[in-house]
Structure formats: C-alpha cells, structure tokens
Design a protein around this motif. Structure first.
Motif, PDB file in Angstrom:
ATOM      1  N   ALA A  49       0.807  -1.228   0.000  1.00  0.00           N
ATOM      2  CA  ALA A  49       0.000   0.000   0.000  1.00  0.00           C
ATOM      3  C   ALA A  49       0.843   1.282   0.000  1.00  0.00           C
ATOM      4  O   ALA A  49       0.415   2.309  -0.526  1.00  0.00           O
ATOM      5  CB  ALA A  49      -0.936   0.002   1.212  1.00  0.00           C
ATOM      6  N   THR A  52       1.511   3.340  -3.246  1.00  0.00           N
ATOM      7  CA  THR A  52       0.236   3.804  -3.808  1.00  0.00           C
ATOM      8  C   THR A  52      -0.284   5.010  -3.030  1.00  0.00           C
ATOM      9  O   THR A  52      -0.715   6.003  -3.618  1.00  0.00           O
ATOM     10  CB  THR A  52      -0.814   2.669  -3.726  1.00  0.00           C
ATOM     11  OG1 THR A  52      -0.212   1.473  -4.183  1.00  0.00           O
ATOM     12  CG2 THR A  52      -2.034   2.980  -4.527  1.00  0.00           C
ATOM     13  N   GLU A  57      -2.779   7.774  -4.954  1.00  0.00           N
ATOM     14  CA  GLU A  57      -3.703   6.891  -5.687  1.00  0.00           C
ATOM     15  C   GLU A  57      -4.480   6.032  -4.694  1.00  0.00           C
ATOM     16  O   GLU A  57      -4.112   5.937  -3.519  1.00  0.00           O
ATOM     17  CB  GLU A  57      -2.910   5.947  -6.613  1.00  0.00           C
ATOM     18  CG  GLU A  57      -2.090   6.631  -7.685  1.00  0.00           C
ATOM     19  CD  GLU A  57      -2.944   7.209  -8.803  1.00  0.00           C
ATOM     20  OE1 GLU A  57      -4.123   6.839  -8.903  1.00  0.00           O
ATOM     21  OE2 GLU A  57      -2.426   8.042  -9.549  1.00  0.00           O
ATOM     22  N   VAL A  59      -5.540   2.521  -3.081  1.00  0.00           N
ATOM     23  CA  VAL A  59      -5.064   1.149  -2.886  1.00  0.00           C
ATOM     24  C   VAL A  59      -6.110   0.202  -3.494  1.00  0.00           C
ATOM     25  O   VAL A  59      -7.292   0.563  -3.610  1.00  0.00           O
ATOM     26  CB  VAL A  59      -4.877   0.909  -1.363  1.00  0.00           C
ATOM     27  CG1 VAL A  59      -4.505  -0.517  -1.057  1.00  0.00           C
ATOM     28  CG2 VAL A  59      -3.818   1.875  -0.815  1.00  0.00           C
ATOM     29  N   SER A  60      -5.693  -1.010  -3.887  1.00  0.00           N
ATOM     30  CA  SER A  60      -6.616  -1.894  -4.622  1.00  0.00           C
ATOM     31  C   SER A  60      -7.866  -2.228  -3.801  1.00  0.00           C
ATOM     32  O   SER A  60      -7.807  -2.403  -2.576  1.00  0.00           O
ATOM     33  CB  SER A  60      -5.907  -3.170  -5.064  1.00  0.00           C
ATOM     34  OG  SER A  60      -5.967  -4.133  -4.047  1.00  0.00           O
ATOM     35  N   ASP A  61      -8.967  -2.327  -4.509  1.00  0.00           N
ATOM     36  CA  ASP A  61     -10.262  -2.585  -3.863  1.00  0.00           C
ATOM     37  C   ASP A  61     -10.219  -3.863  -3.022  1.00  0.00           C
ATOM     38  O   ASP A  61     -10.795  -3.911  -1.932  1.00  0.00           O
ATOM     39  CB  ASP A  61     -11.358  -2.724  -4.931  1.00  0.00           C
ATOM     40  CG  ASP A  61     -11.617  -1.408  -5.664  1.00  0.00           C
ATOM     41  OD1 ASP A  61     -11.196  -0.346  -5.169  1.00  0.00           O
ATOM     42  OD2 ASP A  61     -12.240  -1.462  -6.754  1.00  0.00           O
ATOM     43  N   GLU A  62      -9.543  -4.907  -3.529  1.00  0.00           N
ATOM     44  CA  GLU A  62      -9.527  -6.200  -2.820  1.00  0.00           C
ATOM     45  C   GLU A  62      -8.839  -6.061  -1.458  1.00  0.00           C
ATOM     46  O   GLU A  62      -9.333  -6.564  -0.453  1.00  0.00           O
ATOM     47  CB  GLU A  62      -8.784  -7.282  -3.625  1.00  0.00           C
ATOM     48  CG  GLU A  62      -9.449  -7.697  -4.929  1.00  0.00           C
ATOM     49  CD  GLU A  62      -9.379  -6.618  -6.009  1.00  0.00           C
ATOM     50  OE1 GLU A  62      -8.437  -5.779  -5.957  1.00  0.00           O
ATOM     51  OE2 GLU A  62     -10.258  -6.592  -6.881  1.00  0.00           O
ATOM     52  N   LEU A  63      -7.682  -5.361  -1.452  1.00  0.00           N
ATOM     53  CA  LEU A  63      -6.937  -5.222  -0.190  1.00  0.00           C
ATOM     54  C   LEU A  63      -7.756  -4.444   0.836  1.00  0.00           C
ATOM     55  O   LEU A  63      -7.822  -4.821   2.013  1.00  0.00           O
ATOM     56  CB  LEU A  63      -5.609  -4.487  -0.417  1.00  0.00           C
ATOM     57  CG  LEU A  63      -4.506  -5.247  -1.153  1.00  0.00           C
ATOM     58  CD1 LEU A  63      -3.231  -4.400  -1.204  1.00  0.00           C
ATOM     59  CD2 LEU A  63      -4.225  -6.568  -0.471  1.00  0.00           C
ATOM     60  N   ASN A  89     -14.986   4.404  -4.316  1.00  0.00           N
ATOM     61  CA  ASN A  89     -15.372   4.360  -5.732  1.00  0.00           C
ATOM     62  C   ASN A  89     -16.628   3.483  -5.820  1.00  0.00           C
ATOM     63  O   ASN A  89     -17.040   2.873  -4.814  1.00  0.00           O
ATOM     64  CB  ASN A  89     -14.224   3.829  -6.625  1.00  0.00           C
ATOM     65  CG  ASN A  89     -13.753   2.450  -6.197  1.00  0.00           C
ATOM     66  OD1 ASN A  89     -14.536   1.661  -5.691  1.00  0.00           O
ATOM     67  ND2 ASN A  89     -12.472   2.158  -6.405  1.00  0.00           N
ATOM     68  N   GLN A  92     -16.286  -0.172  -4.795  1.00  0.00           N
ATOM     69  CA  GLN A  92     -16.262  -0.364  -3.335  1.00  0.00           C
ATOM     70  C   GLN A  92     -17.666  -0.214  -2.742  1.00  0.00           C
ATOM     71  O   GLN A  92     -18.017  -0.906  -1.781  1.00  0.00           O
ATOM     72  CB  GLN A  92     -15.309   0.625  -2.668  1.00  0.00           C
ATOM     73  CG  GLN A  92     -13.842   0.361  -2.987  1.00  0.00           C
ATOM     74  CD  GLN A  92     -12.886   1.250  -2.209  1.00  0.00           C
ATOM     75  OE1 GLN A  92     -13.297   2.011  -1.333  1.00  0.00           O
ATOM     76  NE2 GLN A  92     -11.601   1.149  -2.531  1.00  0.00           N
ATOM     77  N   GLN A 151     -13.286   9.496  -9.077  1.00  0.00           N
ATOM     78  CA  GLN A 151     -13.683   8.163  -8.595  1.00  0.00           C
ATOM     79  C   GLN A 151     -14.627   8.187  -7.400  1.00  0.00           C
ATOM     80  O   GLN A 151     -15.491   7.321  -7.276  1.00  0.00           O
ATOM     81  CB  GLN A 151     -12.432   7.362  -8.216  1.00  0.00           C
ATOM     82  CG  GLN A 151     -11.490   7.189  -9.405  1.00  0.00           C
ATOM     83  CD  GLN A 151     -10.410   6.143  -9.130  1.00  0.00           C
ATOM     84  OE1 GLN A 151     -10.698   5.068  -8.606  1.00  0.00           O
ATOM     85  NE2 GLN A 151      -9.187   6.454  -9.467  1.00  0.00           N
TER      86      GLN A 151
END
Ligand code: B4P
Length: 187
Positions: A49, A52, A57, A59-63, A89, A92, A151
């Motif tokens: 993370a 990012t 930016e 961090v990825s939605d999954e994490l 976003n 999410q 977003q």
C-alpha cells in the motif's frame, strides 16, 4: 447506527468522525488509518500500500475490502460504526453492499461534507507542516483531489439514489460542522 461519511481529502471526515463516534457510541472505522497502521507495522499489505498512498492513488479494492471486513468483525463494531474513507469508488460501494448483505446489516445514513478546494489545500498544507504526512505535499494533495472528483464523487450519487444522502456544509469551525452533522442525524 451505521453511517458512511463522504467528502474530499481534507474535508474533515476524520475530525468529525472521531467527535461523532463518542456522541453516538459507535466505532470509527477509517480505511486511511487502517492502511497507515499497516504501513507503520510493515505488514505485507502495508508494504504494497505504501507507494500507492504516497502517490495519492487508491489502494486496490480487494486489499481494502479485506481490511474492512476484518475490522467490521471486531466487537466494538457490533453497536454500529462510522465509515470514514470507504467506499471510495463505485466498485467499493457495491462491494460494501455485498458485505453488509452477508452480515445482515444496512447503512442508515450517508453524510457528505462539502468544502471548497482552496480551503482543502490550505488545511492539508497546515497538516503537512504539523504532522509531515507523506501524502500531504501540495502536488500530491492536488492529485488526491483529482482522484476524488473522478472516482469518489460518484459515490455520493449512489447513496442519493438510495435516498440515504444528506449534504452538509463543511466550511466553518469544527464545532459548527459537528452541530450540523448531529442535527442531520436527528440527535
Ligand atoms: P485518508 O486517510 O482517508 O485521507 P483523506 O481522504 O485524504 O482524508 P484526510 O484524513 O486527509 O482528511 P480529513 O478529511 O480527515 O486516505 C489516505 C490514503 O489512503 C488515500 O489517498 C488512499 O491512498 C488510501 N485509502 C484510504 N481509504 C481507501 C479506500 N477505501 N480505498 C483505496 N484507498 C484508500 O481532513 C482533516 C484535516 O483537516 C486535518 O488536518 C484537520 O485538522 C483539518 N480540519 C478538519 N476540519 C477542519 C475545520 N473545520 N477547519 C479547519 N481545519 C479542519
């Protein structure tokens, strides 16, 4: 009570959520704080993370969903919570609905803090000077604002369509804004 607190970086979500949580006796769940704690602890997730976040930016939605799911399972969340910085976003927002369905929970209100851009840059410049947060430089703040408008702003419309959204004037003193939030919640 379960709330979503929306607003651009520097709109005071963190500040207001920590006041409201005492008033409502619920948990304050900030995905930014959870991520910063993971970075500080140098967990695998934190290492991924960090770059990012420093770039402003998302961090990825999954994490982030995994972090949130773990946090919602903690005992203090059973009485309700304020989500600060999530969802960020539309993906999410939909993932949150899926998670809440599994938990047999619903969101009661979404409150959006409205603050003008120059005030945000001013507040975060002050925080940068006071706390030295690595993503508060003027250049990264302006990028975070762009990410927000592209977003995160559509998330407010998502909750508006569900009839859950109230816009709150986020300009003024911390106490004035807190009063507006409390009034909007009927407390
Ligand atoms: P966050 O920690 O959520 O940061 P933010 O949205 O930028 O909010 P911030 O804490 O800065 O602002 P607040 O409104 O409380 O996220 C940081 C990063 O983590 C993101 O950029 C992203 O990389 C990652 N992340 C977090 N959640 C994610 C997610 N769901 N998905 C993917 N990535 C995610 O501002 C408070 C400042 O304003 C304080 O300094 C305060 O003192 C001041 N302030 C507040 N109210 C004021 C007032 N009325 N007057 C004057 N100053 C005031």
């Amino acid at each position: 009570m379960r709330l979503v607190l929306l607003g651009p970086p520097g709109s005071g979500k963190g500040t207001q959520a920590s006041l409201l949580k005492d008033r409502l006796n619920v948990a304050h769940i900030s995905t930014g704080d959870l991520l910063r704690a993971a970075v500080a602890a140098e967990t695998d997730l934190g290492k991924i993370a960090k770059a990012t976040m420093d770039a402003g930016e998302l961090v990825s939605d999954e994490l982030v969903l995994q972090l949130l799911e773990d946090r919602l399972g903690e005992p203090d969340a059973a009485n309700g919570y304020i989500l600060d910085g999530y969802p960020r976003n539309l993906a999410q927002a939909e993932a949150l609905d899926g998670l809440l369905e599994r938990l047999n929970q619903t969101i009661d209100h979404a409150l959006a803090l409205i603050v003008d851009q120059e005030q945000i840059v001013h507040r975060l410049a002050r925080r940068s000077a006071e706390q030295g947060r690595s993503d508060d430089s003027e250049e990264v703040v302006r990028h975070r604002l762009t990410v927000y408008s592209e977003q995160t702003a559509p998330v407010a419309a998502y909750y508006d369509r569900k009839g859950l959204l109230t816009n709150i004037d986020g300009m003024g003193t911390i106490e004035e804004i807190n009063e507006r939030l409390v009034k909007a919640l009927g407390h």
